[in-house]
Scaffold this active site. Structure first.
Site, mmCIF file in Angstrom:
data_model
loop_
_atom_site.group_PDB
_atom_site.id
_atom_site.type_symbol
_atom_site.label_atom_id
_atom_site.label_comp_id
_atom_site.label_asym_id
_atom_site.label_seq_id
_atom_site.Cartn_x
_atom_site.Cartn_y
_atom_site.Cartn_z
ATOM 1 N N TYR A 56 -94.181 18.976 61.485
ATOM 2 C CA TYR A 56 -95.521 18.420 61.657
ATOM 3 C C TYR A 56 -96.542 19.466 61.238
ATOM 4 O O TYR A 56 -96.456 20.610 61.669
ATOM 5 C CB TYR A 56 -95.748 18.029 63.119
ATOM 6 C CG TYR A 56 -97.128 17.483 63.413
ATOM 7 C CD1 TYR A 56 -97.559 16.281 62.854
ATOM 8 C CD2 TYR A 56 -98.007 18.167 64.259
ATOM 9 C CE1 TYR A 56 -98.829 15.771 63.128
ATOM 10 C CE2 TYR A 56 -99.273 17.659 64.537
ATOM 11 C CZ TYR A 56 -99.680 16.465 63.979
ATOM 12 O OH TYR A 56 -100.937 15.967 64.254
ATOM 13 N N ASP B 200 -96.375 27.400 58.230
ATOM 14 C CA ASP B 200 -97.227 26.799 59.245
ATOM 15 C C ASP B 200 -96.810 27.394 60.588
ATOM 16 O O ASP B 200 -95.840 26.958 61.200
ATOM 17 C CB ASP B 200 -97.089 25.281 59.236
ATOM 18 C CG ASP B 200 -98.022 24.620 60.254
ATOM 19 O OD1 ASP B 200 -98.664 25.358 61.051
ATOM 20 O OD2 ASP B 200 -98.099 23.378 60.265
ATOM 21 N N LYS C 297 -103.369 27.006 68.157
ATOM 22 C CA LYS C 297 -102.776 27.137 69.496
ATOM 23 C C LYS C 297 -103.016 28.495 70.163
ATOM 24 O O LYS C 297 -104.113 28.719 70.659
ATOM 25 C CB LYS C 297 -101.308 26.717 69.427
ATOM 26 C CG LYS C 297 -101.224 25.243 68.970
ATOM 27 C CD LYS C 297 -99.897 24.546 69.100
ATOM 28 C CE LYS C 297 -100.090 23.065 68.804
ATOM 29 N NZ LYS C 297 -99.300 22.519 67.725
HETATM 30 C C1 PLP Z 1 -99.918 21.556 66.621
HETATM 31 C C2 PLP Z 1 -99.549 21.790 65.221
HETATM 32 C C3 PLP Z 1 -100.407 21.483 64.154
HETATM 33 C C4 PLP Z 1 -101.702 20.748 64.357
HETATM 34 O O1 PLP Z 1 -102.629 21.482 65.105
HETATM 35 P P1 PLP Z 1 -103.838 20.693 65.808
HETATM 36 O O2 PLP Z 1 -104.643 21.800 66.427
HETATM 37 O O3 PLP Z 1 -103.210 19.766 66.791
HETATM 38 O O4 PLP Z 1 -104.577 19.978 64.752
HETATM 39 C C5 PLP Z 1 -100.039 21.828 62.880
HETATM 40 N N1 PLP Z 1 -98.860 22.442 62.641
HETATM 41 C C6 PLP Z 1 -98.002 22.749 63.627
HETATM 42 C C7 PLP Z 1 -96.723 23.442 63.306
HETATM 43 C C8 PLP Z 1 -98.297 22.414 64.947
HETATM 44 O O5 PLP Z 1 -97.413 22.677 65.911
#
Ligand code: PLP
Length: 426
Positions: free
Chosen positions: A140, A235, A263
């Site tokens: 994701y 990511d 995060k």
């Molecule tokens: C949570 C997450 C996102 C998206 O971040 P948001 O702050 O929710 O937009 C993108 N990539 C990874 C790997 C994530 O865990």
């Protein structure tokens, strides 16, 4: 009270929640409403206490309301919330990220992980003059149009393979391969390598449960992208400052071209960031022509919380201990499930952990999908009744914080033994 709030929420918010996975649909129930959090615990509006392994889906690596973050926020709050002009806090956060993340030479702060990945893709396309992108099933990368293809838990548990509203044009440049399958990646590059701007990957998948990269996989991606003139984007929105102080790139010794963060770097406030090689980041406006902006980007409250949390992490380097705790929880839950007759396997990387109700650790989302999600739903509900909050989906990673200790682990594993036998009865 909770039931009343839920019906009010359903009346005015789509599905009652502001992010789909909060709805608990993945485990066949409805969410509780939180009144407050402290350390490893949440209390709901009925006064029930939960050991929290969701931790706002990752950001709260020091637990809820840690003193250093609360004090930094209070100090900033008294001075104002946003100025729309530069502040020392954003320079400090950028310096800290550059110092700690091995591959990042320059970084731009944004407001969410989604913004970070969308922007990193734009830079990659500008730098290569190519439109294509390759991602992996079950990874994701936020809800940007180009990324909503085979995108893991939030999408998967709801059974939406793609999203309506995403045009063929927006998703049509996105190729998909199974995680840990270098042959599949080679095949895609053989066919259309000259059209691929970047490979995006969660270096440790946390959005289909926890799936570890097999030895050589990440290095293989580095080699293939080099050979074809494509960029490698890690990511690390979830893994950054979670699996090690320098993220997965430090842990596995791989140097991506670009990295996305979020995060943990916001300490529980809305933040994202993207950064990497100086020559790539200097393409971003106003240094270069790639446009990207944000009214609240580098927000003083967010940078205060992020700086306080990262400063603590840098001073105390808690990752070995976090991994021990995460391992105890994951292995303990898996072993409780097996004792009750449910096939299960647990794994931990740094402060992230995962438990799959299946035989053997999955190497990809395709394999993870064969988990017993019905049994997981029963187990989740039984754990919640016993005061343990696990992510409400069979395909989400769990998190521990520095506030999780032996008392919380023992409490959790005692609950798991009971919950597993409830889940096993069907
Ligand atoms: C949570 C997450 C996102 C998206 O971040 P948001 O702050 O929710 O937009 C993108 N990539 C990874 C790997 C994530 O865990």
């Amino acid at each position: 009270m909770s039931a009343d709030l839920w019906s009010r929420a359903l009346a005015v918010i789509p599905g009652g929640v502001n992010s789909p996975v909060r709805s608990f649909r993945g485990v066949g129930s409805t969410p509780f409403f939180v009144a407050r959090g402290e350390g490893a615990y949440l209390w709901d509006t009925e006064g029930r206490r939960y050991v929290d392994y969701v931790l706002s889906w990752g950001p709260l690596i020091l637990g809820h309301a840690p003193r250093v973050v609360v004090e930094a926020l209070a100090a900033q709050l008294a001075r104002g919330t946003s100025y729309g002009t530069p502040t020392e806090g954003e320079v400090e956060l950028a310096e800290r990220i550059v110092r700690l993340m091995p591959s990042i030479e320059m970084v731009r702060l944004v407001n969410s992980g989604t913004e970070a990945t969308i922007s990193a893709l734009r830079v990659a396309r500008a730098a290569t003059g190519r439109a294509g992108m390759l991602k992996f099933t079950g990874c994701y990368h936020g809800h940007g149009d180009a990324f909503l293809v085979s995108a893991g838990s939030g999408v998967a548990t709801l059974g939406l393979p793609d999203s309506p509203g995403v045009s063929k044009g927006a998703a049509g440049d996105t190729g998909v391969a199974p995680f840990n399958d270098l042959d599949a990646v080679e095949a895609v590059f053989k066919r259309q390598g000259d059209q691929i701007a970047a490979v995006f990957v969660e270096p440790v998948i946390g959005n289909s449960g926890l799936i570890e990269p097999m030895p050589g996989f990440l290095q293989g991606l580095r080699d293939i992208t080099h050979r074809h003139g494509a960029l490698l984007v890690f990511d690390e929105v979830m893994t950054g400052f979670r699996v090690a102080l320098g993220g997965a790139q430090a842990r596995f010794g791989i140097t991506p071209d670009l990295t996305t963060l979020g995060k943990v770097i916001g300490g529980g406030l809305p933040v994202g960031a993207y950064g990497g090689r100086r020559d790539l980041m200097e393409r971003v406006a106003p240094a270069g022509p790639v446009y990207q902006a944000g009214t609240l980007s580098g927000n003083p409250l967010a940078t205060a919380a992020g700086n306080a949390q990262l400063e603590w992490l840098e001073k105390n380097d808690p990752y070995m201990r976090l991994e021990q705790v995460a391992k105890k929880v994951a292995d303990g839950i898996a072993s409780a499930a097996r004792d009750a007759g449910i096939p299960a396997v647990g794994a931990a990387v740094g402060s992230m952990f995962g438990v799959f109700f299946r035989e053997g650790a999955p190497r990809s989302y395709e394999e993870a999908k064969t988990s017993d999600t019905k049994a997981f739903g029963r187990f989740h509900r039984a754990m919640l009744e016993r005061g343990v909050f696990l992510a409400p989906s069979a395909f989400e990673a769990g998190f521990v914080s520095t506030a999780h200790g032996d008392a919380e682990v023992s409490f959790t594993l005692a609950a798991a033994a009971e919950a597993a036998s409830v889940a096993a009865r069907g």
